[in-house]
Design an enzyme around this catalytic site. Structure first.
Site, PDB file in Angstrom:
ATOM      1  N   CYS A 266      -1.909  18.945  56.512  1.00 18.43           N
ATOM      2  CA  CYS A 266      -1.327  19.016  55.166  1.00 18.43           C
ATOM      3  C   CYS A 266      -1.640  17.699  54.481  1.00 18.43           C
ATOM      4  CB  CYS A 266       0.167  19.325  55.234  1.00 18.43           C
ATOM      5  SG  CYS A 266       1.139  18.210  56.275  1.00 18.43           S
ATOM      6  N   ARG A 271       4.288  19.381  57.164  1.00 17.16           N
ATOM      7  CA  ARG A 271       4.120  20.834  57.010  1.00 17.16           C
ATOM      8  C   ARG A 271       3.173  21.387  58.064  1.00 17.16           C
ATOM      9  NH1 ARG A 271       2.688  20.977  50.674  1.00 17.16           N
ATOM     10  NH2 ARG A 271       1.693  19.015  51.308  1.00 17.16           N
TER      11      ARG A 271
END
Length: 304
Positions: A266, A271
């Site tokens: 990410c 994430r």
């Protein structure tokens, strides 16, 4: 060895029947029973540890947290300027100081559960065999009406040694050179766990990172445009993990499929760690996190 077809027969009550590693995603009710000293299914080994992962939120932890938890700041496991993992030597020292060996069951949660996923991924990288994530994090714990505690956590008893070679799973984390090699293979995937606006280069998502994304990467989705802490493509309204089949389907739409070597990334790692952890729960092989992500890549290569 567990297979997808055997999962419904082996999953215990209260656990997800659509996950190979169903023990590793726990509910607030299960954790509440465990912290209260009640007997639970899929009970952890003696000496288990519970951590709230966060970033500069120790004060919030001391105001209210899950009983029995200790605070683990992600600032200890990431370092500037790119917010990549600290050295293996430093990581091992951090875990030992908190009483964590390879055979310690570690349960993690967060006010932002992406912080917990970041810690969970690095625990797996280190070699902790039994890492569990609270599904939906602290917000879901509160929504379920479970009790909270206040004040600082008790000081842990340090562990003398990790018990096995450190890290036990270096394959779970790759750097920029490995990410480039993965792209060049043609039979592997770099999966961008970012918003559509980030992936298409319309926005950066961060004040300190250029807009753009890695040429040749495939979109793995994340959350709402403008929110780098959103993983709504992966979560139900209460913050819990969507059915595994839904996540697999949205990955397949962009060519991210089981059995293909896949590195999730990410902006800086949080994430991507959540996507990795969910793929790991599903029993996907050949998965990793590209630690530097778009932030490091953007320092060395032009944007899309």
């Amino acid at each position: 060895m567990n297979t997808a077809s055997s999962i419904p027969q082996i999953a215990a009550a209260g656990f997800r029947a659509d996950l190979v590693r169903w023990r590793q995603l726990v509910t607030p009710g299960w954790l509440a029973a465990l912290t209260a000293g009640a007997a639970v299914e899929a009970a952890p080994a003696a000496g288990w540890r519970l951590f709230e992962a966060g970033c500069d939120s120790a004060a919030l932890f001391e105001q209210s947290h899950i009983p029995g938890a200790a605070y683990f700041d992600t600032g200890c496991i990431e370092q500037e300027p790119l917010w990549n993992k600290v050295s293996d030597q430093a990581m091992q020292a951090l875990l030992l100081a908190r009483g964590v060996r390879h055979d310690t069951t570690v349960i993690v949660y967060g006010r932002n559960n992406l912080a917990a996923a970041r810690l969970a991924h690095l625990l797996l990288y280190a070699g902790v065999a039994d890492v569990r994530l609270l599904d939906g994090g602290y917000a879901r714990w509160l929504a379920c009406g479970h009790p909270c505690a206040a004040g600082p956590a008790a000081s842990p008893v340090a562990a003398a040694d990790f018990g096995i070679a450190f890290p036990a799973h270096p394959e779970y984390l790759i750097g920029t050179a490995e990410a480039r090699a993965l792209l060049a293979r043609g039979d592997a995937v770099l999966a961008s766990i970012r918003t559509e606006a980030e992936f298409t280069g319309r926005v950066s998502g961060y004040s300190y990172i250029a807009a753009g994304d890695i040429p040749g990467a495939r979109w793995g989705r994340a959350g709402e445009d403008g929110d780098v802490n959103s993983m709504s493509a992966y979560h139900l309204a209460d913050g819990s993990m969507k059915p595994a089949a839904d996540i697999v389907a949205q990955w397949a739409e962009y060519g991210i499929v089981r059995g293909t070597p896949t590195a999730f990334y990410c902006g800086t790692g949080w994430r991507a760690s959540m996507a990795f952890f969910y793929a790991w729960l599903m029993g996907w092989p050949d998965i990793s996190v590209y630690d530097g992500g778009w932030f490091e890549w953007s320092q060395t290569a032009p944007a899309v």
